[in-house]
Design an enzyme around this catalytic site. Sequence first.
Site, PDB file in Angstrom:
ATOM      1  N   GLY A  69      -2.726  -3.532 -14.218  1.00 22.64           N
ATOM      2  CA  GLY A  69      -3.915  -3.277 -13.394  1.00 22.64           C
ATOM      3  C   GLY A  69      -3.494  -2.656 -12.080  1.00 22.64           C
ATOM      4  O   GLY A  69      -2.323  -2.790 -11.687  1.00 22.64           O
TER       5      GLY A  69
ATOM      6  N   GLU B 266       6.895  -8.510 -12.482  1.00 22.25           N
ATOM      7  CA  GLU B 266       7.483  -7.170 -12.289  1.00 22.25           C
ATOM      8  C   GLU B 266       9.000  -7.173 -12.472  1.00 22.25           C
ATOM      9  O   GLU B 266       9.748  -6.839 -11.556  1.00 22.25           O
ATOM     10  CB  GLU B 266       7.124  -6.640 -10.886  1.00 22.25           C
TER      11      GLU B 266
ATOM     12  N   GLY C  42      -5.126  -8.517  -8.466  1.00 25.87           N
ATOM     13  CA  GLY C  42      -5.051  -9.979  -8.500  1.00 25.87           C
ATOM     14  C   GLY C  42      -4.019 -10.503  -9.486  1.00 25.87           C
ATOM     15  O   GLY C  42      -4.008 -11.682  -9.832  1.00 25.87           O
ATOM     16  N   LYS C  43      -3.109  -9.618  -9.949  1.00 29.48           N
ATOM     17  CA  LYS C  43      -2.139 -10.037 -10.965  1.00 29.48           C
ATOM     18  C   LYS C  43      -1.234 -11.151 -10.429  1.00 29.48           C
ATOM     19  O   LYS C  43      -1.151 -12.248 -10.991  1.00 29.48           O
ATOM     20  CB  LYS C  43      -1.286  -8.822 -11.387  1.00 29.48           C
TER      21      LYS C  43
END
Lengths: 240, 295, 231, 285
Positions: free
Chosen positions: C38, C157, C43-44
Amino acid sequence: MASSLLTIRNLEAGYGRLKALFGIEMVIKPGEIAVLIGPNGAGKSTVLKSVFNLCDIRKGSIIYKGKDITKLPTHERIQLGISIVPQGRQVFSNLTVKENLEMGAYMTKGKELIETRMDEVLSHFPDLRQKLNANAFSLSGGQQQMLAMSRALMQDPQLLLLDEPSLGLAPKTTQELFQRIQDINKEGTTVLMVEQNAKAACAIADQIFVLEEGKVALKGGRSVLKNPKIKNIYLGGHGH
Amino acid sequence: MPSMSGLAAQLIANGIIAGAIYALVAAGFSLIYNVAKFVHFAHGSVLALGAYFMFTFTSTKMPFIPAIILTIGATCIAGEVINRLVYRQLRERKASNAVLLIASLALMIFINALIIAVWGADIKTIVMPYENPVFELGDVLITGVQIDIIITAVVLLLVLWWLMKKTRIGKGMRALADNKDVAQTVGINPEKMYSIAFLIGSVLAAVAGILIGIEQNLHPVMGVSLMIKGFTGAVIGSLMSVPGAVLGAFLLGIVENVGIWWLPSGYKDAIAFALLFAFLLFRPQGLLGKKMREA
Amino acid sequence: MNNMLLRVYNLDKHFGGVYAVHNCTFGVREGTITSIIGPNGAGKTTAFNLITGILKPDKGTVWFKKKNITGLRPYEVARTGISRTFQLAKVFKYMSARDNLLIARQASDKELQKALDQVNYARELDTIAGELSYGNQRLLEIARALLLPHELLMLDEPTAGVNPKVRQELKSILKNLKKQGKTIVLIEHDMDFVMSISDEVIVLNEGTVLTSGTPAQVRKNKRVLEAYLGK
Amino acid sequence: MAFENYLIHLGILLCIYVMLTISLNLSVGFTGLLNLGHIAFFGIGAYASALLVLHGYPLWIGILGAALIAGLVGALLAVPTSRLKGDYLALATLGFLFIMGTIARNWTGLTRGPLGLPGIPRYTAENQTLLIIAAVTALAMTGIIWIITRTRFGKTLQAVRDDELATQMLGKNTFAHKIASMGLSALLAGIAGSFFAHYISFIDPSIFSSGDTILVFSMLIVGGLASVPGSLLGATIILLIPEPLRFIGFPSALVGPMREMLFALILLLILIYRPKGIFGKVDFQ
């Protein structure tokens, strides 16, 4: 060189150990709106920060009006007519709107000059005029972004750097903001803008750079978004 | 025997006098904390230096006003020496706030020891050129010097408020305190601002030192207890804002003095420490501060 | 169809009037690699922090192995069998690689070396974590997260700041872990990486789930590219 | 003979300061808690031991009492303060030090206030034996800390120092670890306090001194954070450097302040030019 206000040559930069840019080439002509788009982590903000000496530049150079300013300290860049609106609606929250604007003209001498410029700036952002004595933290997100931009405009810059101005703003506010950016550009201020909202930004851009993994993957006019490669850049699938 | 209300009035008056002194200390301390973002614990010792400079200058029989001016000048030099030789070196080496705090404690010990070495450990009193009349305002007894303390404190704090609110340098300091990164993008030079904050802090410390030196007598460690009181007042009001700190300091002065209505006077310090401890643990942002975000 | 190992219902979290996460509902199936993608500010990471107890949700619940873990403290969440890494690799910088790993689990040097080999970590056990390159710090953090006894691995990530060679290795590393029956959920920006290894992709936008499905379905969905390019 | 006694005196002081530095290293160097209240536990230990023995309890009850009371207070202080970060933890613990000083001065019923507690019975008559006992205790404490920091508990403390959140995500209750670290650190400081009280045989509220706080911090930082040998070396260097002052013939009134100025100056120089200290590899966060 006269045709280029800002040239970035083979720029490699990052933050400490973390490298973000791997050779950026860019030429920005006076009076245009240049937009940097691309997926997250492509290094868009790092390009902007390099122009303002807010990150570690390893290689390459930044030429502004024919002068190499790569190593120039931040406050001297302001005197050359470059100003930046950092990401995230950064304002002096405990100062009033008027004080925020005065801080924008911190390096300017002469009270009348500051007054006239404040009028000019407020003509672009009229709804700030009623809020002059309110503290900045009481403003809405959109108003704070406009205040941050007005503060930068108080320096009467030739080159205005905008770092994701639309982040966190409602679509209607974003449209209004981009309209203002066009008005400011019409009065002669060159704009270099990093934007995540690529569609809205490209609608007002003269030149678009699509960044991917620290390099310029695509370059062109407003039609660049139609290029089929955009989908691969944003959603992968280069066919491995 | 003064009536109960008379005694109460006297305690409140004493509270205001103490509050005025604590406010001068708290204003200087919280200005440096807000602008330079670290706890300058040696501020009290700089105040003590001010008092001792005043003692030296007045003992040379020079007229009163030049003595005051020389004292303020000498204290400002001391403040700038500390800022440039210690704190600036540490900042340039990216020292954390914890290191700056420990350095300020070391400076406090150093200056206290210096005072003892130079002026000796015995109690000193500043000789006043004119006597100090006692006034009666209703049931309250208050000396001329005590009135001077209140007036000077109020005037100085108003000047400080004007300077921070109305002048370019004052706004620049508030901008730096609010958001250092953005302040630099508009051309504000942090190191210059820190020096100015130290200068103002030193002037306030010098004046407080002079006033206290005249009203009470001087002892080498006077700076430490005054610093703790000023600091406690700042924490109670709000470390985040100079006006908040000043309000907290006046409050502390009054609560402390009225408090000894119930507790023996020896416990004045204990009241201050108990308040300091309670606020640091349960409301570090103080009465006026906004809740600090936890993350 | 294997069951849902992790379920999140109507999660809400706002910071000063701005919604970071709003009515966010999704699930992670056991034994799969699930990616959350996203645009910036979708908001991840906030979702990760709500699941692992670093942030308390204003509304909504988090279920892990059918047990409600909403509101547990981070160390309690970890003990239920969730192991995570962070957006900026958080290694214990003054401690050696060995000591970093020993915090996760007591093990012999041989076992520790095996854990490091599993992530192609190219340095000895004695090097001090702070002196490693960013890529190696990232690999050390992942190796440490693997050593902690867990059933769900959450990677924030993992490819950020890692050079392309290590990025390829990460792909094979995650595939091997899946073969061993591990369940992995990761936040990732590198779309090639996401599309090539994910069984399921969840697209977050403006704090809520826009859509979810297989990589092919998500790539075809017009609204996903629109979310990235903006309206 | 006089010089030998002076050396023995220095030896006993050195042992006491080694106990203080190595125990401070546990909470500040190894766990990263900026604890400025360490000398408060030293004072609590001294008072507890002196009062117990003065009220007729045997010496070993005095030491045990000093250790347990100081340790308990240390743990209790850690409960509310370990939520605070950096500056505020330092200020709260420093505030605690001043509070203990005020209580000692005003709770005259217990502590005789400013008059202090004279006539505290000594551990042993001759100082030689006391020096041996103190040296054994100091080395034992150093050994204990050296071992602890190699156990899993000790490694977790260092993980808390480097990154508390990451440590939590590895299933560690970092809150409990910080309480244990402060408690143990205070307990050892309490023992040092007991040694001090029974050696000097007089204590008063000035034992809760910010001057000593800076002295022990200089010893810790000169030696190096999170370095056990560093603490031994730091304590020795900082204690011995000012000693020549005594012999240069300064008026006695000057020796005290000169000594304090010297180690405050050494601390400032170390903070500026060698923040990691001689053996240390850890910086203040």
